[in-house]
Design a protein around this motif. Structure first.
Motif, PDB file in Angstrom:
ATOM      1  N   ALA A  32       0.886  -1.010   0.632  1.00 56.36           N
ATOM      2  CA  ALA A  32       0.164   0.029   0.420  1.00 56.36           C
ATOM      3  C   ALA A  32       0.820   1.052   0.204  1.00 56.36           C
ATOM      4  N   VAL A  33       0.358   1.926  -1.048  1.00 52.52           N
ATOM      5  CA  VAL A  33       1.752   3.867  -0.420  1.00 52.52           C
ATOM      6  C   VAL A  33       0.711   4.418  -0.486  1.00 52.52           C
ATOM      7  N   PHE A  34       0.819   5.292   0.416  1.00 53.98           N
ATOM      8  CA  PHE A  34       0.108   6.819   1.195  1.00 53.98           C
ATOM      9  C   PHE A  34       1.041   7.498  -0.218  1.00 53.98           C
ATOM     10  N   VAL A  35       0.073   8.744  -0.635  1.00 56.72           N
ATOM     11  CA  VAL A  35       0.110  10.184  -1.348  1.00 56.72           C
ATOM     12  C   VAL A  35      -0.410  11.042  -0.983  1.00 56.72           C
ATOM     13  N   GLY A  36       0.235  12.240  -0.965  1.00 58.95           N
ATOM     14  CA  GLY A  36      -1.162  13.420  -0.711  1.00 58.95           C
ATOM     15  C   GLY A  36      -0.286  14.364  -1.134  1.00 58.95           C
ATOM     16  N   PRO A  37      -0.499  14.917  -0.757  1.00 62.23           N
ATOM     17  CA  PRO A  37       0.321  16.963  -1.075  1.00 62.23           C
ATOM     18  C   PRO A  37       1.083  17.074   0.463  1.00 62.23           C
ATOM     19  N   SER A  38       2.387  17.730   0.744  1.00 59.07           N
ATOM     20  CA  SER A  38       3.483  18.112   2.050  1.00 59.07           C
ATOM     21  C   SER A  38       1.937  18.140   3.145  1.00 59.07           C
ATOM     22  N   GLY A  39       1.739  17.480   4.612  1.00 59.13           N
ATOM     23  CA  GLY A  39       1.740  17.959   5.605  1.00 59.13           C
ATOM     24  C   GLY A  39       0.096  17.653   5.947  1.00 59.13           C
ATOM     25  N   MET A 198       2.375   4.834  -8.723  1.00 61.35           N
ATOM     26  CA  MET A 198       2.414   3.832  -9.408  1.00 61.35           C
ATOM     27  C   MET A 198       2.840   2.854  -9.741  1.00 61.35           C
ATOM     28  N   THR A 199       4.410   2.397  -9.651  1.00 60.61           N
ATOM     29  CA  THR A 199       4.694   1.098  -9.789  1.00 60.61           C
ATOM     30  C   THR A 199       5.264   0.895  -9.019  1.00 60.61           C
ATOM     31  N   MET A 200       5.242   1.065  -7.857  1.00 62.32           N
ATOM     32  CA  MET A 200       5.525  -0.008  -7.093  1.00 62.32           C
ATOM     33  C   MET A 200       3.809  -0.905  -6.309  1.00 62.32           C
ATOM     34  N   ALA A 201       2.828   0.167  -5.993  1.00 64.56           N
ATOM     35  CA  ALA A 201       1.448  -0.536  -5.376  1.00 64.56           C
ATOM     36  C   ALA A 201       0.895  -1.119  -5.636  1.00 64.56           C
ATOM     37  N   ASP A 202       0.451  -1.901  -5.136  1.00 67.47           N
ATOM     38  CA  ASP A 202      -0.829  -2.418  -5.387  1.00 67.47           C
ATOM     39  C   ASP A 202      -1.886  -1.982  -5.337  1.00 67.47           C
ATOM     40  N   LYS A 203      -1.812  -0.894  -3.566  1.00 66.51           N
ATOM     41  CA  LYS A 203      -2.867  -0.197  -3.537  1.00 66.51           C
ATOM     42  C   LYS A 203      -2.748   1.176  -3.116  1.00 66.51           C
ATOM     43  N   ILE A 204      -3.216   2.312  -3.891  1.00 62.86           N
ATOM     44  CA  ILE A 204      -3.161   3.405  -3.304  1.00 62.86           C
ATOM     45  C   ILE A 204      -3.716   4.448  -2.579  1.00 62.86           C
ATOM     46  N   VAL A 205      -3.403   5.099  -1.785  1.00 65.01           N
ATOM     47  CA  VAL A 205      -4.360   5.373  -0.750  1.00 65.01           C
ATOM     48  C   VAL A 205      -4.142   7.244  -0.732  1.00 65.01           C
ATOM     49  N   VAL A 206      -5.188   8.006  -1.049  1.00 62.66           N
ATOM     50  CA  VAL A 206      -4.179   9.707  -2.064  1.00 62.66           C
ATOM     51  C   VAL A 206      -4.901  10.103  -0.162  1.00 62.66           C
ATOM     52  N   LEU A 207      -4.159  10.938  -0.261  1.00 64.36           N
ATOM     53  CA  LEU A 207      -4.903  11.698   1.447  1.00 64.36           C
ATOM     54  C   LEU A 207      -4.869  13.089   1.097  1.00 64.36           C
ATOM     55  N   GLN A 208      -6.050  13.934   1.656  1.00 61.72           N
ATOM     56  CA  GLN A 208      -5.785  15.358   1.624  1.00 61.72           C
ATOM     57  C   GLN A 208      -6.327  16.013   2.723  1.00 61.72           C
ATOM     58  N   ALA A 209      -5.469  16.734   3.309  1.00 62.56           N
ATOM     59  CA  ALA A 209      -5.878  17.153   5.124  1.00 62.56           C
ATOM     60  C   ALA A 209      -6.313  16.006   5.824  1.00 62.56           C
ATOM     61  N   GLY A 210      -5.491  14.703   5.753  1.00 66.15           N
ATOM     62  CA  GLY A 210      -5.876  13.999   6.323  1.00 66.15           C
ATOM     63  C   GLY A 210      -7.250  13.256   6.159  1.00 66.15           C
ATOM     64  N   VAL A 211      -7.454  13.428   5.093  1.00 65.78           N
ATOM     65  CA  VAL A 211      -8.977  12.664   4.819  1.00 65.78           C
ATOM     66  C   VAL A 211      -8.765  11.770   3.708  1.00 65.78           C
ATOM     67  N   ILE A 212      -9.423  10.378   3.687  1.00 66.04           N
ATOM     68  CA  ILE A 212      -8.764   9.589   2.152  1.00 66.04           C
ATOM     69  C   ILE A 212      -9.371  10.039   1.068  1.00 66.04           C
ATOM     70  N   GLU A 213      -9.123  10.413   0.096  1.00 67.95           N
ATOM     71  CA  GLU A 213      -9.226  10.828  -1.440  1.00 67.95           C
ATOM     72  C   GLU A 213     -10.402  10.176  -2.303  1.00 67.95           C
TER      73      GLU A 213
END
Ligand SMILES: Nc1ncnc2c1ncn2[C@@H]1O[C@H](COP(=O)(O)OP(=O)(O)OP(=O)(O)O)[C@@H](O)[C@H]1O
Ligand SMILES: [Mg+2]
Lengths: 334, 312
Positions: A32-39, A198-213
């Motif tokens: 699982a990969v967590f991505v999102g803007p800084s902070g 994109m290359t490593m993940a089975d599953k990407i979790v996109v976060l913004q301000a602590g919320v899963i988008e």
């Protein structure tokens, strides 16, 4: 085993709520990969799972056992830090042995596991050096070695490659992927890097301000972004997003078209504009087009080379079926 | 003129000044240590002026070596210095680790902790020996008396009386006595110099990497293991600095020794020099040369032991 479940987890620092109630399931063996803007709270989330931060409320389950109040070392997780966090006074061998020493593993067993880890990570020649005498990539490998020997139920990585140069990053990325497919252990990986995600993940979790988008496979996120934020965040260069009359033509509040899904012609097309900067990468060309009446700039990506230069007039045509439509709340319309 | 000449020339004044600064006193000491030179002698008035005609060879050295206090002074110097070093380093590390946490009033506590370092040695000596350690009027005397009184009053109490009737009567210790005066000096100097160690260790603790600690927590290290395997090695260099600086300072302790017992049962080389210098400058100079040799031995020993940590 390593199935990690977060139920209604929140985290506040003082009055500031960094993570509003959040639910997430990471299956055993998943990458699982967590991505999102800084902070946005990626590191905080990882530290909550590791137990380095206490949750403000909610539950964390590992393999169906509630570990919310369990101390970090008892959760059976291993973490690799961005700054490596090696112990500077110990040799590589002692660094790798440290978790086993703390767990009271016998010397013979320690030696065996160190040798195995060193072999897998190409560290055999460096075992008697101190971390200060290693390169960044070697240090990162030692940090991974220290995590492997504990035989954890899941690995947590917080931007492990961001201190490395581009070439090493590619190499280490592959090594981590191989490690994952060999060991089939759950991995949670925080990164800023689109390509890594994109290359490593089975599953990407996109976060913004602590919320899963959005949670999904990389291609899911690429082809079916759930909302405007994910559409703009996943993909490089960013998706072009237009609102206004052009969007209204498609019965949407906002429409998006990816740079690689736009055709360019010097003679005819749907939208007319003037070439600003053209970035020639050899394999691809990125063209930034101005004065289209749609947005400040529209980015276009074409395979190979094209003979346009600053100030030329070009016509852009979206490929059929590649327009993403979003409603007034920013949600996808299918 | 080659490239090197000008810089060398420009350095010369400083080097010459340093040489004079060191060499003049040293050569005068050497000179006096080889002649008969006393401040007052009615039978041989010619010995009261330094002159080569009073040449005594190694006579002064022999005299010092045979004097009854010499060996004792060397042993005592080393005993005092080592004790102070061990105590200040241990106390310094413990206090620094405690004070490094966040708690209300931390700023004030830190200022109070540092303050003993700004007390003059002589004042420190007087304060300790008269106000704290005095067997009658000092805190020690009062505390021992208070304890004895308390035990005496509890002796007749029901149920627990038998317990206290078995207690002995405590005797206050006189720290001016031959057997104890060295301990008094060790205590007061430790009190004064622990803040120095705390100050240096505290700065170092603040630069400790927090992610290393978190990694150690995940690796299953207890608080003690973190202290033992991360904090103590991290403090290696500051400990080396504290040991070096203090070793140099405490080899020349004087004021405290003078104030506690006037050297009774507690002499070090500087104090011995002071005693000889009352009259016999030749012997005092010879002792001075021995002190230089001792300091050099200690320095070489320290550099061997600690220098490696510093150079890493
Ligand atoms: N110890 C703390 N005390 C107060 N606020 C904190 C603390 N740690 C993090 N925060 C806040 O929580 C938010 C999320 O921080 P976090 O480190 O998780 O972000 P991130 O997504 O990892 O960012 P980056 O990608 O830059 O590493 C930030 O706004 C940060 O200021
Ligand atoms: Mg972070």
């Amino acid at each position: 085993m390593g199935r990690i479940v977060l139920e209604n987890v929140t985290k506040s620092f003082g009055d500031v709520e960094v993570i509003p109630p959040l639910d997430l399931t990471i299956e055993d063996g998943e990458f699982a990969v967590f991505v999102g803007p800084s902070g946005c709270g990626k590191s905080t989330l990882l530290r909550l799972i590791a137990g380095l931060e206490d949750t403000s409320s909610g539950k964390i389950l590992i393999d169906d056992a509630d570990v919310t109040a369990v101390s970090p070392s008892k959760r059976g997780l291993a973490m690799v830090f961005q700054s490596y966090a090696l112990y500077p006074h110990m040799t590589v061998r002692k660094n790798i042995a440290f978790p086993m020493r703390m767990a009271g593993v016998s010397d013979a067993e320690q030696e065996k596991r160190i040798a195995a880890a060193a072999k897998a990570l190409n560290l055999t020649d460096y075992l008697d050096r101190k971390p200060g005498q290693l390169s960044g990539g070697q240090r990162q490998r030692v940090a991974i070695g220290r995590a492997i020997v504990r035989d954890p139920s899941a690995f947590l990585f917080d931007e492990p490659l961001s201190n490395l140069d581009a070439a090493l990053r590619v190499g280490m990325r592959l090594e981590i992927c191989e490690m994952h497919s060999r060991m089939e252990t759950t991995m949670i990986y925080v990164t800023h890097d689109q390509v890594e995600a994109m290359t490593m993940a089975d599953k990407i979790v996109v976060l913004q301000a602590g919320v899963i988008e959005q949670v999904g496979s990389p291609l899911d996120l690429y082809h079916k972004p759930r909302n405007v934020f994910v559409a703009g965040f996943i993909g490089s260069p960013r998706m072009n997003l237009f609102s206004g009359p052009e969007a209204a033509k498609h019965d949407a509040a906002t429409i998006g078209i990816r740079p690689e899904h736009t055709e360019v012609s010097t003679t005819e097309g749907t939208w007319k504009g003037i070439v600003g900067v053209a970035e020639h990468l050899g394999s691809d060309t990125f063209i930034h087009v101005h004065d289209t009446g749609l947005a400040d700039t529209v980015t276009v990506r074409i395979a190979g080379d094209i003979a346009v230069s600053h100030g030329d007039t070009v016509f852009l045509t979206p490929q059929a079926g590649q327009i993403h439509r979003f409603n007034a709340d920013g949600l996808r319309i299918d | 003129m080659s490239d090197r000449t000008l810089p060398r020339l420009l350095q010369t004044p400083a080097v010459v000044l340093l040489l004079i600064w060191m060499l003049v006193p040293l050569s005068m000491t050497l000179y006096f240590s080889f002649i008969r030179y006393v401040l007052n002698n009615l039978r041989r008035p010619e010995w009261t002026t330094p002159s080569l005609s009073n040449w005594r060879g190694f006579g002064n050295y022999e005299f010092v070596l045979k004097s009854k206090d010499f060996l004792f002074a060397i042993q005592n110097s080393l005993f005092i210095v080592c004790s102070i070093l061990i105590l200040t380093v241990i106390l310094g590390v413990l206090i620094a680790v405690l004070v490094n946490r966040t708690f209300p009033g931390r700023g004030i506590v830190r200022v109070l902790l540092i303050s003993p370092f700004f007390v003059m040695p002589a004042v420190n000596g007087v304060l300790w020996i008269n106000m704290l350690l005095d067997p009658v009027l000092g805190l020690q005397g009062l505390a021992v008396n208070g304890l004895n009184d308390l035990a005496a009053s509890l002796r007749d109490a029901p149920l627990i009386g038998w317990f206290f009737s078995l207690w002995p009567e405590f005797e206050p210790i006189s720290f001016r006595a031959t057997q104890t005066s060295a301990y008094a000096v060790i205590m007061m100097v430790t009190w004064q110099w622990t803040p120095f160690a705390v100050l240096i260790f505290m700065t170092s603790l603040q630069s400790e990497d927090q992610q290393q600690k978190e990694a150690a927590v995940l690796d299953g290290a207890s608080t003690w293991a973190q202290f033992r395997f991360l904090t103590v090695p991290h403090l290696g260099r500051p400990i080396a600095i504290v040991v070096m600086i203090q070793a140099i300072f405490h080899l020349s302790l004087y004021a405290e020794i003078e104030i506690v017992s006037r050297g009774n049962g507690n002499k070090n080389l500087p104090y011995l020099i002071g005693e000889f210098a009352n009259n016999n400058i030749g012997a005092a100079s010879a002792t001075g040369i021995f002190a230089v040799i001792l300091a050099n031995i200690v320095a070489i020993f320290l550099l061997r032991m600690i220098g490696k940590t510093l150079m890493e």
